[in-house]
Design a protein around this motif. Structure first.
Motif, PDB file in Angstrom:
ATOM      1  N   LEU A  30     -25.526   2.325  22.595  1.00  0.00           N
ATOM      2  CA  LEU A  30     -26.550   3.320  22.277  1.00  0.00           C
ATOM      3  C   LEU A  30     -27.714   3.241  23.260  1.00  0.00           C
ATOM      4  CD1 LEU A  30     -26.622   3.138  18.365  1.00  0.00           C
ATOM      5  CD2 LEU A  30     -25.939   5.105  19.755  1.00  0.00           C
ATOM      6  N   ALA A  31     -28.095   2.036  23.648  1.00  0.00           N
ATOM      7  CA  ALA A  31     -29.172   1.882  24.624  1.00  0.00           C
ATOM      8  C   ALA A  31     -28.826   2.586  25.923  1.00  0.00           C
ATOM      9  CB  ALA A  31     -29.438   0.395  24.879  1.00  0.00           C
ATOM     10  N   MET A  32     -27.582   2.437  26.379  1.00  0.00           N
ATOM     11  CA  MET A  32     -27.162   3.084  27.621  1.00  0.00           C
ATOM     12  C   MET A  32     -27.157   4.606  27.484  1.00  0.00           C
ATOM     13  SD  MET A  32     -26.805   0.489  29.558  1.00  0.00           S
ATOM     14  CE  MET A  32     -27.948  -0.451  28.558  1.00  0.00           C
ATOM     15  N   LYS A  33     -26.878   5.097  26.273  1.00  0.00           N
ATOM     16  CA  LYS A  33     -26.848   6.543  26.047  1.00  0.00           C
ATOM     17  C   LYS A  33     -28.246   7.154  26.010  1.00  0.00           C
ATOM     18  CE  LYS A  33     -22.483   6.362  23.469  1.00  0.00           C
ATOM     19  NZ  LYS A  33     -21.811   6.538  22.155  1.00  0.00           N
ATOM     20  N   TYR A  34     -29.234   6.352  25.591  1.00  0.00           N
ATOM     21  CA  TYR A  34     -30.616   6.838  25.565  1.00  0.00           C
ATOM     22  C   TYR A  34     -31.340   6.618  26.896  1.00  0.00           C
ATOM     23  CZ  TYR A  34     -30.735   7.729  20.518  1.00  0.00           C
ATOM     24  OH  TYR A  34     -30.527   8.258  19.251  1.00  0.00           O
ATOM     25  N   ALA A  35     -30.670   5.979  27.851  1.00  0.00           N
ATOM     26  CA  ALA A  35     -31.328   5.597  29.102  1.00  0.00           C
ATOM     27  C   ALA A  35     -31.199   6.642  30.204  1.00  0.00           C
ATOM     28  CB  ALA A  35     -30.761   4.261  29.595  1.00  0.00           C
ATOM     29  N   VAL A  36     -30.817   7.870  29.849  1.00  0.00           N
ATOM     30  CA  VAL A  36     -30.606   8.895  30.876  1.00  0.00           C
ATOM     31  C   VAL A  36     -31.249  10.218  30.469  1.00  0.00           C
ATOM     32  CG1 VAL A  36     -28.334   9.464  29.882  1.00  0.00           C
ATOM     33  CG2 VAL A  36     -28.870  10.160  32.223  1.00  0.00           C
ATOM     34  N   ASP A  37     -31.933  10.826  31.413  1.00  0.00           N
ATOM     35  CA  ASP A  37     -32.418  12.200  31.269  1.00  0.00           C
ATOM     36  C   ASP A  37     -31.298  13.103  31.771  1.00  0.00           C
ATOM     37  OD1 ASP A  37     -33.545  14.742  31.750  1.00  0.00           O
ATOM     38  OD2 ASP A  37     -35.547  13.881  31.985  1.00  0.00           O
ATOM     39  N   ARG A  38     -30.571  13.690  30.869  1.00  0.00           N
ATOM     40  CA  ARG A  38     -29.343  14.401  31.217  1.00  0.00           C
ATOM     41  C   ARG A  38     -29.593  15.626  32.103  1.00  0.00           C
ATOM     42  NH1 ARG A  38     -25.361  12.556  26.869  1.00  0.00           N
ATOM     43  NH2 ARG A  38     -26.499  10.764  26.059  1.00  0.00           N
ATOM     44  N   LYS A  39     -30.636  16.374  31.789  1.00  0.00           N
ATOM     45  CA  LYS A  39     -30.936  17.551  32.605  1.00  0.00           C
ATOM     46  C   LYS A  39     -31.315  17.148  34.028  1.00  0.00           C
ATOM     47  CE  LYS A  39     -32.394  20.730  28.929  1.00  0.00           C
ATOM     48  NZ  LYS A  39     -33.521  21.553  28.391  1.00  0.00           N
ATOM     49  N   LYS A  40     -32.096  16.092  34.139  1.00  0.00           N
ATOM     50  CA  LYS A  40     -32.513  15.633  35.464  1.00  0.00           C
ATOM     51  C   LYS A  40     -31.329  15.058  36.234  1.00  0.00           C
ATOM     52  CE  LYS A  40     -36.635  14.059  35.889  1.00  0.00           C
ATOM     53  NZ  LYS A  40     -37.862  13.202  35.834  1.00  0.00           N
ATOM     54  N   LEU A  41     -30.445  14.339  35.541  1.00  0.00           N
ATOM     55  CA  LEU A  41     -29.237  13.816  36.179  1.00  0.00           C
ATOM     56  C   LEU A  41     -28.390  14.954  36.723  1.00  0.00           C
ATOM     57  CD1 LEU A  41     -27.339  11.297  36.688  1.00  0.00           C
ATOM     58  CD2 LEU A  41     -26.211  11.957  34.553  1.00  0.00           C
ATOM     59  N   LEU A  42     -28.245  16.013  35.930  1.00  0.00           N
ATOM     60  CA  LEU A  42     -27.459  17.169  36.356  1.00  0.00           C
ATOM     61  C   LEU A  42     -28.041  17.785  37.619  1.00  0.00           C
ATOM     62  CD1 LEU A  42     -25.103  19.118  35.626  1.00  0.00           C
ATOM     63  CD2 LEU A  42     -26.769  20.461  34.338  1.00  0.00           C
ATOM     64  N   GLU A  43     -29.358  17.899  37.676  1.00  0.00           N
ATOM     65  CA  GLU A  43     -30.009  18.498  38.840  1.00  0.00           C
ATOM     66  C   GLU A  43     -29.925  17.595  40.062  1.00  0.00           C
ATOM     67  OE1 GLU A  43     -31.240  21.502  39.294  1.00  0.00           O
ATOM     68  OE2 GLU A  43     -30.662  22.082  37.259  1.00  0.00           O
ATOM     69  N   LEU A  44     -30.219  16.320  39.884  1.00  0.00           N
ATOM     70  CA  LEU A  44     -30.318  15.413  41.025  1.00  0.00           C
ATOM     71  C   LEU A  44     -28.961  14.983  41.572  1.00  0.00           C
ATOM     72  CD1 LEU A  44     -33.260  13.096  39.873  1.00  0.00           C
ATOM     73  CD2 LEU A  44     -33.341  14.999  41.505  1.00  0.00           C
ATOM     74  N   ALA A  45     -28.001  14.739  40.699  1.00  0.00           N
ATOM     75  CA  ALA A  45     -26.714  14.207  41.142  1.00  0.00           C
ATOM     76  C   ALA A  45     -25.640  15.270  41.319  1.00  0.00           C
ATOM     77  CB  ALA A  45     -26.230  13.152  40.153  1.00  0.00           C
ATOM     78  N   TYR A  46     -25.792  16.410  40.620  1.00  0.00           N
ATOM     79  CA  TYR A  46     -24.749  17.434  40.662  1.00  0.00           C
ATOM     80  C   TYR A  46     -25.287  18.793  41.095  1.00  0.00           C
ATOM     81  CZ  TYR A  46     -22.223  13.889  37.987  1.00  0.00           C
ATOM     82  OH  TYR A  46     -21.633  12.718  37.565  1.00  0.00           O
ATOM     83  N   ALA A  47     -26.493  18.805  41.660  1.00  0.00           N
ATOM     84  CA  ALA A  47     -27.115  20.035  42.152  1.00  0.00           C
ATOM     85  C   ALA A  47     -27.149  21.129  41.087  1.00  0.00           C
ATOM     86  CB  ALA A  47     -26.388  20.540  43.403  1.00  0.00           C
ATOM     87  N   GLY A  48     -27.229  20.722  39.820  1.00  0.00           N
ATOM     88  CA  GLY A  48     -27.328  21.694  38.736  1.00  0.00           C
ATOM     89  C   GLY A  48     -26.043  22.419  38.407  1.00  0.00           C
ATOM     90  N   GLN A  49     -24.929  21.981  38.997  1.00  0.00           N
ATOM     91  CA  GLN A  49     -23.659  22.680  38.810  1.00  0.00           C
ATOM     92  C   GLN A  49     -22.921  22.151  37.581  1.00  0.00           C
ATOM     93  OE1 GLN A  49     -23.027  25.370  41.110  1.00  0.00           O
ATOM     94  NE2 GLN A  49     -25.157  24.728  41.364  1.00  0.00           N
ATOM     95  N   GLY A  50     -23.354  22.614  36.425  1.00  0.00           N
ATOM     96  CA  GLY A  50     -22.722  22.177  35.193  1.00  0.00           C
ATOM     97  C   GLY A  50     -23.638  22.402  34.014  1.00  0.00           C
ATOM     98  N   SER A  51     -23.463  21.598  32.980  1.00  0.00           N
ATOM     99  CA  SER A  51     -24.301  21.704  31.782  1.00  0.00           C
ATOM    100  C   SER A  51     -24.401  20.333  31.123  1.00  0.00           C
ATOM    101  CB  SER A  51     -23.725  22.728  30.797  1.00  0.00           C
ATOM    102  OG  SER A  51     -22.426  22.344  30.379  1.00  0.00           O
ATOM    103  N   VAL A  52     -25.406  20.179  30.278  1.00  0.00           N
ATOM    104  CA  VAL A  52     -25.623  18.914  29.579  1.00  0.00           C
ATOM    105  C   VAL A  52     -24.494  18.671  28.571  1.00  0.00           C
ATOM    106  CG1 VAL A  52     -27.112  17.814  27.851  1.00  0.00           C
ATOM    107  CG2 VAL A  52     -28.116  18.857  29.900  1.00  0.00           C
ATOM    108  N   ALA A  53     -24.078  17.407  28.449  1.00  0.00           N
ATOM    109  CA  ALA A  53     -23.047  17.029  27.482  1.00  0.00           C
ATOM    110  C   ALA A  53     -23.640  16.131  26.406  1.00  0.00           C
ATOM    111  CB  ALA A  53     -21.886  16.338  28.187  1.00  0.00           C
TER     112      ALA A  53
END
Length: 330
Positions: free
Chosen positions: A111-134
């Motif tokens: 659970l700690a690992m699941k709360y340790a990520v900003d999903r929208k920011k990860l999508l933008e920074l690592a995937y250039a926004g090509q996708g959606s939050v899971a």
């Protein structure tokens, strides 16, 4: 016999060398007729390095490539000889934690690992926004059995610290294995680690060689990134990865209640009951599952502007390689 495959597709296999290339020739007896397929031959070549793949496309050595790296996307869109195909679908990034051994056998750590990520920011920074939050389940929002009551977990440093303290793992350094073999994996791992470290979880990225990653690292190390193409149904995508006896149970998770929910869902033709079973199964994955699933990723491919007749498909790259209508404008 993989050297003599039988099929009814537009091309027949001429040669296949694993990890090197495969050559397919036109099937003159293709059932669609109407002169299809239009191409006489298609060769696929294994180029693991994403930059090398892009350079090959840029130089005209290849006509199409899969897994266009997010860092190269902006540049690709400025080149008139290259066209970008970005197709939404059920593909998703996974960060499976082996739940059969410490420290990930403790759900508070997961659970700690699941709360340790900003999903929208990860999508933008690592995937250039090509996708959606899971939502930490593999069932995409457009699936008829998607549990819409599950919220996307927020980036919550307080909960990260709370769960790690509860697990007695505040000072543990967690190694996250990744590789260029994982689509977008290296960038995503580094972005995730930076977020996690700021949230109070010590995460160290270990980049493993692409060659042999799926045999030597994935499902072998306690925490190793992966990705899935998704499947056409909620049942199949949950069954092949997360059920107890699944061959590719990458999180080594065994939950009898989850298994029974899938079995019950399969065993009824009542839509409402099946939906209830699959919603409960997703809730279990969300609350107790071993896998952080932060984003659904588009299929992002590059192709020569000369290559025509490829129709995007939600289940795979480059139109799922169904190239019966593909042709070259020379």
């Amino acid at each position: 016999d993989f050297m003599k495959p039988v099929g009814t597709g537009p091309f027949a296999c001429k040669s296949f060398e694993p990890g090197v290339n495969a050559v397919f020739t036109r099937n003159a007896n293709f059932w669609k007729g109407d002169g299809k397929p239009y191409l006489d031959e298609v060769e696929t070549i294994d180029i693991p390095d994403p930059t090398a793949r892009f350079n090959a496309l840029l130089a005209g050595d290849i006509h199409a490539m899969t897994k266009l790296d997010a860092g190269l996307l902006a540049r690709a869109r400025t080149i008139p000889t290259i066209e970008v195909m970005s197709t939404p679908g059920p593909a998703h990034a996974t960060y499976p934690m082996r739940s059969d051994a410490a420290p990930f056998d403790n759900n508070d750590v997961r659970l700690a690992m699941k709360y340790a990520v900003d999903r929208k920011k990860l999508l933008e920074l690592a995937y250039a926004g090509q996708g959606s939050v899971a939502f930490d389940t593999p069932v995409p929002p457009f699936d008829q059995f998607f549990n819409s009551e599950l919220p996307a977990r927020p980036y919550d440093p307080d909960k990260v610290k709370f769960h790690l303290k509860k697990a007695g793992q505040e000072n543990t350094t967690f190694e996250l294995y990744t590789s260029t073999a994982v689509a977008g994996g290296v960038d995503a791992a580094n972005v995730y680690a930076e977020m996690a470290n700021k949230a109070g979880a010590k995460v160290k990225v270990v980049q493993a060689p692409a060659d042999g990653y799926w045999s030597a690292t994935w499902m072998k190390k306690p925490w190793a990134m992966s990705f899935w193409w998704g499947r056409p149904t909620a049942d199949s995508v949950m069954s092949i990865v997360h059920s107890s006896e699944a061959k590719w149970n990458e999180g080594a998770w065994k939950n009898p209640k989850f298994d029974q929910l899938l079995k019950d869902g399969r065993g009824t033709t009542d839509f409402a009951k099946r939906k209830q079973y699959y919603w409960e199964a997703q809730r279990l994955l969300y609350d107790e599952g071993p896998t952080l699933i932060p984003v659904f990723t588009n299929w992002v491919d590059g192709k020569s502007a000369k290559l025509k007749g490829i129709t995007p498909h939600p289940m795979g790259s480059l139109g799922l390689f169904w190239w019966d209508a593909a042709w070259l404008d020379t």
